[in-house]
Design a protein around this motif. Structure first.
Motif, PDB file in Angstrom:
ATOM      1  N   VAL A  45       0.808  -1.223   0.000  1.00 24.62           N
ATOM      2  CA  VAL A  45       0.000   0.000   0.000  1.00 24.62           C
ATOM      3  C   VAL A  45       0.844   1.277   0.000  1.00 24.62           C
ATOM      4  O   VAL A  45       0.398   2.320  -0.496  1.00 24.62           O
ATOM      5  CB  VAL A  45      -0.958  -0.002   1.218  1.00 24.62           C
ATOM      6  CG1 VAL A  45      -1.682   1.325   1.359  1.00 24.62           C
ATOM      7  CG2 VAL A  45      -1.956  -1.135   1.101  1.00 24.62           C
ATOM      8  N   GLY A  46       2.048   1.193   0.520  1.00 25.03           N
ATOM      9  CA  GLY A  46       2.870   2.384   0.702  1.00 25.03           C
ATOM     10  C   GLY A  46       2.958   3.315  -0.489  1.00 25.03           C
ATOM     11  O   GLY A  46       2.828   4.548  -0.336  1.00 25.03           O
ATOM     12  N   PRO A  47       3.173   2.813  -1.714  1.00 25.51           N
ATOM     13  CA  PRO A  47       3.275   3.721  -2.862  1.00 25.51           C
ATOM     14  C   PRO A  47       2.016   4.531  -3.124  1.00 25.51           C
ATOM     15  O   PRO A  47       2.070   5.579  -3.781  1.00 25.51           O
ATOM     16  CB  PRO A  47       3.562   2.761  -4.030  1.00 25.51           C
ATOM     17  CG  PRO A  47       4.213   1.577  -3.391  1.00 25.51           C
ATOM     18  CD  PRO A  47       3.532   1.426  -2.067  1.00 25.51           C
ATOM     19  N   ALA A  48       0.863   4.062  -2.607  1.00 22.35           N
ATOM     20  CA  ALA A  48      -0.397   4.772  -2.830  1.00 22.35           C
ATOM     21  C   ALA A  48      -0.694   5.801  -1.749  1.00 22.35           C
ATOM     22  O   ALA A  48      -1.687   6.531  -1.834  1.00 22.35           O
ATOM     23  CB  ALA A  48      -1.554   3.778  -2.910  1.00 22.35           C
ATOM     24  N   VAL A  49       0.154   5.871  -0.719  1.00 16.37           N
ATOM     25  CA  VAL A  49      -0.039   6.844   0.361  1.00 16.37           C
ATOM     26  C   VAL A  49       0.627   8.157  -0.037  1.00 16.37           C
ATOM     27  O   VAL A  49       1.773   8.171  -0.483  1.00 16.37           O
ATOM     28  CB  VAL A  49       0.543   6.326   1.688  1.00 16.37           C
ATOM     29  CG1 VAL A  49       0.341   7.353   2.802  1.00 16.37           C
ATOM     30  CG2 VAL A  49      -0.104   4.993   2.069  1.00 16.37           C
ATOM     31  N   VAL A  50      -0.079   9.261   0.120  1.00 14.23           N
ATOM     32  CA  VAL A  50       0.423  10.559  -0.320  1.00 14.23           C
ATOM     33  C   VAL A  50       0.514  11.531   0.842  1.00 14.23           C
ATOM     34  O   VAL A  50      -0.128  11.357   1.875  1.00 14.23           O
ATOM     35  CB  VAL A  50      -0.479  11.169  -1.426  1.00 14.23           C
ATOM     36  CG1 VAL A  50      -0.608  10.213  -2.601  1.00 14.23           C
ATOM     37  CG2 VAL A  50      -1.868  11.514  -0.863  1.00 14.23           C
ATOM     38  N   ARG A  51       1.343  12.539   0.625  1.00 17.65           N
ATOM     39  CA  ARG A  51       1.416  13.673   1.553  1.00 17.65           C
ATOM     40  C   ARG A  51       0.605  14.805   0.956  1.00 17.65           C
ATOM     41  O   ARG A  51       0.676  15.078  -0.250  1.00 17.65           O
ATOM     42  CB  ARG A  51       2.873  14.099   1.751  1.00 17.65           C
ATOM     43  CG  ARG A  51       3.033  15.413   2.483  1.00 17.65           C
ATOM     44  CD  ARG A  51       4.485  15.707   2.789  1.00 17.65           C
ATOM     45  NE  ARG A  51       4.658  17.089   3.255  1.00 17.65           N
ATOM     46  CZ  ARG A  51       5.649  17.496   4.021  1.00 17.65           C
ATOM     47  NH1 ARG A  51       6.567  16.627   4.418  1.00 17.65           N
ATOM     48  NH2 ARG A  51       5.752  18.757   4.401  1.00 17.65           N
ATOM     49  N   ILE A  52      -0.172  15.484   1.806  1.00 17.04           N
ATOM     50  CA  ILE A  52      -1.000  16.603   1.349  1.00 17.04           C
ATOM     51  C   ILE A  52      -0.585  17.863   2.086  1.00 17.04           C
ATOM     52  O   ILE A  52      -0.694  17.941   3.312  1.00 17.04           O
ATOM     53  CB  ILE A  52      -2.496  16.318   1.576  1.00 17.04           C
ATOM     54  CG1 ILE A  52      -2.921  15.070   0.795  1.00 17.04           C
ATOM     55  CG2 ILE A  52      -3.338  17.516   1.158  1.00 17.04           C
ATOM     56  CD1 ILE A  52      -4.362  14.659   1.007  1.00 17.04           C
ATOM     57  N   ASP A  53      -0.083  18.848   1.337  1.00 14.96           N
ATOM     58  CA  ASP A  53       0.282  20.148   1.897  1.00 14.96           C
ATOM     59  C   ASP A  53      -0.764  21.168   1.484  1.00 14.96           C
ATOM     60  O   ASP A  53      -1.192  21.197   0.323  1.00 14.96           O
ATOM     61  CB  ASP A  53       1.659  20.591   1.389  1.00 14.96           C
ATOM     62  CG  ASP A  53       2.774  19.709   1.922  1.00 14.96           C
ATOM     63  OD1 ASP A  53       3.117  19.858   3.100  1.00 14.96           O
ATOM     64  OD2 ASP A  53       3.282  18.867   1.151  1.00 14.96           O
ATOM     65  N   THR A  54      -1.183  21.994   2.419  1.00 20.26           N
ATOM     66  CA  THR A  54      -2.219  22.990   2.121  1.00 20.26           C
ATOM     67  C   THR A  54      -1.756  24.385   2.513  1.00 20.26           C
ATOM     68  O   THR A  54      -0.899  24.554   3.385  1.00 20.26           O
ATOM     69  CB  THR A  54      -3.522  22.669   2.871  1.00 20.26           C
ATOM     70  OG1 THR A  54      -3.278  22.709   4.284  1.00 20.26           O
ATOM     71  CG2 THR A  54      -4.061  21.316   2.485  1.00 20.26           C
ATOM     72  N   GLU A  55      -2.334  25.361   1.849  1.00 19.68           N
ATOM     73  CA  GLU A  55      -2.110  26.763   2.182  1.00 19.68           C
ATOM     74  C   GLU A  55      -3.457  27.469   2.199  1.00 19.68           C
ATOM     75  O   GLU A  55      -4.319  27.210   1.362  1.00 19.68           O
ATOM     76  CB  GLU A  55      -1.197  27.438   1.151  1.00 19.68           C
ATOM     77  CG  GLU A  55       0.203  26.871   1.078  1.00 19.68           C
ATOM     78  CD  GLU A  55       1.045  27.566   0.022  1.00 19.68           C
ATOM     79  OE1 GLU A  55       0.633  28.665  -0.435  1.00 19.68           O
ATOM     80  OE2 GLU A  55       2.096  27.014  -0.363  1.00 19.68           O
ATOM     81  N   LYS A  56      -3.620  28.359   3.157  1.00 18.95           N
ATOM     82  CA  LYS A  56      -4.819  29.189   3.178  1.00 18.95           C
ATOM     83  C   LYS A  56      -4.490  30.521   3.818  1.00 18.95           C
ATOM     84  O   LYS A  56      -3.610  30.624   4.678  1.00 18.95           O
ATOM     85  CB  LYS A  56      -5.980  28.510   3.895  1.00 18.95           C
ATOM     86  CG  LYS A  56      -5.772  28.234   5.371  1.00 18.95           C
ATOM     87  CD  LYS A  56      -7.014  27.546   5.945  1.00 18.95           C
ATOM     88  CE  LYS A  56      -6.824  27.147   7.399  1.00 18.95           C
ATOM     89  NZ  LYS A  56      -8.011  26.465   7.955  1.00 18.95           N
ATOM     90  N   THR A  57      -5.186  31.537   3.373  1.00 22.09           N
ATOM     91  CA  THR A  57      -4.983  32.888   3.873  1.00 22.09           C
ATOM     92  C   THR A  57      -6.120  33.246   4.811  1.00 22.09           C
ATOM     93  O   THR A  57      -7.292  33.074   4.477  1.00 22.09           O
ATOM     94  CB  THR A  57      -4.933  33.901   2.711  1.00 22.09           C
ATOM     95  OG1 THR A  57      -3.874  33.526   1.825  1.00 22.09           O
ATOM     96  CG2 THR A  57      -4.690  35.303   3.228  1.00 22.09           C
ATOM     97  N   ILE A  58      -5.756  33.715   5.998  1.00 18.71           N
ATOM     98  CA  ILE A  58      -6.783  34.160   6.942  1.00 18.71           C
ATOM     99  C   ILE A  58      -6.628  35.659   7.156  1.00 18.71           C
ATOM    100  O   ILE A  58      -5.538  36.216   7.032  1.00 18.71           O
ATOM    101  CB  ILE A  58      -6.683  33.419   8.291  1.00 18.71           C
ATOM    102  CG1 ILE A  58      -5.346  33.724   8.972  1.00 18.71           C
ATOM    103  CG2 ILE A  58      -6.872  31.936   8.106  1.00 18.71           C
ATOM    104  CD1 ILE A  58      -5.274  33.215  10.398  1.00 18.71           C
ATOM    105  N   THR A  59      -7.727  36.303   7.438  1.00 21.95           N
ATOM    106  CA  THR A  59      -7.726  37.747   7.680  1.00 21.95           C
ATOM    107  C   THR A  59      -7.721  38.010   9.176  1.00 21.95           C
ATOM    108  O   THR A  59      -8.559  37.493   9.916  1.00 21.95           O
ATOM    109  CB  THR A  59      -8.960  38.403   7.042  1.00 21.95           C
ATOM    110  OG1 THR A  59      -8.951  38.123   5.640  1.00 21.95           O
ATOM    111  CG2 THR A  59      -8.955  39.901   7.265  1.00 21.95           C
ATOM    112  N   ARG A  60      -6.738  38.790   9.589  1.00 16.89           N
ATOM    113  CA  ARG A  60      -6.657  39.143  11.006  1.00 16.89           C
ATOM    114  C   ARG A  60      -7.623  40.279  11.330  1.00 16.89           C
ATOM    115  O   ARG A  60      -7.847  41.164  10.509  1.00 16.89           O
ATOM    116  CB  ARG A  60      -5.242  39.608  11.361  1.00 16.89           C
ATOM    117  CG  ARG A  60      -4.208  38.500  11.424  1.00 16.89           C
ATOM    118  CD  ARG A  60      -2.882  39.084  11.842  1.00 16.89           C
ATOM    119  NE  ARG A  60      -1.863  38.090  12.036  1.00 16.89           N
ATOM    120  CZ  ARG A  60      -1.684  37.423  13.168  1.00 16.89           C
ATOM    121  NH1 ARG A  60      -2.481  37.661  14.196  1.00 16.89           N
ATOM    122  NH2 ARG A  60      -0.728  36.528  13.284  1.00 16.89           N
TER     123      ARG A  60
END
Length: 372
Positions: A45-60
Motif C-alpha cells: 500500500v505504501g506507494p499509494a499513500v500521499v502527503r498533502i500540503d495545504t495553504e490558506k490565507t486568513i484575515t486578522r
C-alpha cells in the motif's frame, strides 16, 4: 477530530492531524526474519499513500488600540504594523483510490484551503483539486491529474475487523514522510461523542498504533495490507490512543463525494443525552431541578432547534424518546444512527414519554445544513 489542520513542528505551519484475518501473524513471527508481515503490508500500500500540503490565507482582526489615530499620532512608527492577512500552512496524509488520481483524506486536512499540493512517495508533486467535502464524517475527496498509471490502495472491509487484530498506520506524522507504526485494534464502534467530537456522526476504530499530527487522512491497514480505516483523531490527554474512520463508511461517502461533491445527512434537530432510570431518579430527587423526567431508558431531549423537523412535529425539551418506528431506543448514539440511516424526507414514528403520558409523533427528516 479536529476541525482544522493540526499543528506542525515548523513556524507558521499547522498540520492536519479488514478482511477478517484468517491467520494472524504472531508477535514472534513479526520480529523474525528479513521480512515481516508489516513489510509486506506496507510494500503493498505504501506507494499509494500521499502527503498533502495545504495553504490558506486568513484575515486578522485589527487591534483597535494600535489603529486608534490618537496613539498613532503620538507613537507613530514605534507601534507595530499589523498585517491584515496571514498565510497558514497545513500538512496531512491521504491515499489513492483509483488510477485516475482520486484521493481520499480527512475533511479537516483540506477544508477552506486555497491551495492543495499532493506529493507522491516517488517524489512527484501535483496540484490537488478538492472535489467534495463532508464535515459530518470528516471525509474529503481530492483529485490530481497524473496520468492513468498511479498506484492504488487495496481496500478491505472494516465489518470483519476484530479487537486484537493487527493495525498498521501509514502517513506523514509531524512532517516525517512515509512513517509506519504498528499496534492492534483496541476496540470497535467508539462513538464520536465518546471521542470528544460530538459534531461528527461516526463510530471509530480505536487503535494503539501511534497516530500523530500529520497522520490525518492516511490509511490504517490490516496484516494483509488492506485499508480498514482512515486515521483521523488523537487524544492529546491519552498517549497511545488513536481513532480511525471505518473504511466501509468511507467507501459509501467517497462515492457520493465524487458524484455530487457533498453528502446529504438527515436530521431531527434535537440536542440529546442518554437517559437511564437511575439518572432520571437523581434528577427528580434534586430540589433544584426545573423539570421532572420519566424514569425510563431512552434519550432525553435537552434542546429543540428552531424551525427543525423535531420542532415542527411538536417534540419538546424534557421529552424522552423511547422508540423510533417500533425500534426501542436506549442511547443517544443509537438514535443518531437510526436517523443517519433514514432517508431525507422520511417520516419517522417517534414514541416519546412526556411526564406520565406516552405519545407517538410523526417526524419528517430534513437535510442537515450546518453542524456548527
Amino acid at each position: 477530530m479536529p476541525s482544522e489542520a493540526e499543528p506542525a513542528p515548523t513556524a507558521n505551519v499547522a498540520p492536519a492531524a479488514a478482511t477478517q484475518i484468517a491467520q494472524r501473524p504472531s508477535p514472534a513471527t513479526a520480529a523474525v526474519g528479513s521480512s515481516s508481515f508489516v513489510t509486506s503490508a506496507v510494500n503493498r500500500v505504501g506507494p499509494a499513500v500521499v502527503r498533502i500540503d495545504t495553504e490558506k490565507t486568513i484575515t486578522r482582526r485589527a487591534d483597535p488600540f494600535f489603529e486608534d489615530p490618537f496613539f498613532r499620532r503620538f507613537f507613530g512608527d514605534s507601534l507595530p504594523q499589523m498585517s491584515p492577512t496571514e498565510q497558514l500552512r497545513g500538512l496531512g496524509s491521504g491515499f489513492i483510490l483509483d488510477k485516475s488520481g482520486v484521493i481520499l483524506t480527512n475533511a479537516h486536512v483540506v477544508d477552506n484551503a486555497d491551495k492543495v499540493t499532493v506529493r507522491l512517495k516517488d517524489g512527484r508533486t501535483f496540484e490537488g483539486k478538492v472535489r467534495g467535502i463532508d464535515e459530518v464524517t470528516d471525509l474529503a475527496v481530492v483529485k490530481i491529474n497524473a496520468g492513468s498509471d498511479l498506484p492504488v490502495a487495496t481496500l478491505g472491509s472494516s465489518s470483519n475487523v476484530q479487537v486484537g487484530d493487527w493495525a498498521i498506520a501509514v502517513g506523514n506524522p509531524l512532517g516525517f514522510d512515509n512513517t509506519v507504526t504498528l499496534g492492534i485494534v483496541s476496540t470497535l464502534k467508539r462513538s464520536s461523542a465518546q471521542v470528544g467530537i460530538s459534531d461528527k456522526r461516526l463510530d471509530f476504530i480505536q487503535t494503539d498504533a501511534a497516530i500523530n499530527p500529520g497522520n490525518s487522512g492516511g490509511p490504517l491497514l490490516n496484516a494483509q495490507g488492506e485499508v480498514i480505516g482512515i486515521n483521523t483523531a488523537i487524544r492529546a490527554d491519552a498517549m497511545g490512543i488513536g481513532f480511525a474512520i471505518p473504511i466501509d463508511k468511507a467507501k459509501a461517502i467517497a462515492g457520493q463525494l465524487q458524484r455530487d461533491g457533498k453528502v446529504a445527512h438527515p436530521y431531527l434537530g434535537v440536542q440529546m443525552v442518554t437517559l437511564t432510570p437511575q439518572l432520571a431518579k437523581q434528577n427528580n430527587n434534586d430540589p433544584n431541578s426545573s423539570i421532572e423526567i420519566p424514569e425510563v431508558n431512552g434519550v432525553l431531549v435537552m434542546r429543540v432547534m428552531q424551525n427543525s423537523p423535531a420542532a415542527s412535529a411538536g417534540i419538546r425539551r424534557g421529552d424522552v424518546i423511547v422508540q423510533v418506528d417500533g425500534q426501542p431506543i436506549t442511547s443517544a448514539e443509537q438514535l443518531q444512527s437510526v436517523v443517519e440511516d433514514s432517508r431525507l424526507g422520511q417520516v419517522l414514528q417517534v414514541k416519546i414519554r412526556r411526564g406520565n403520558q406516552t405519545q407517538v409523533l410523526s417526524v419528517r427528516t430534513a437535510e442537515l445544513q450546518d453542524i456548527s
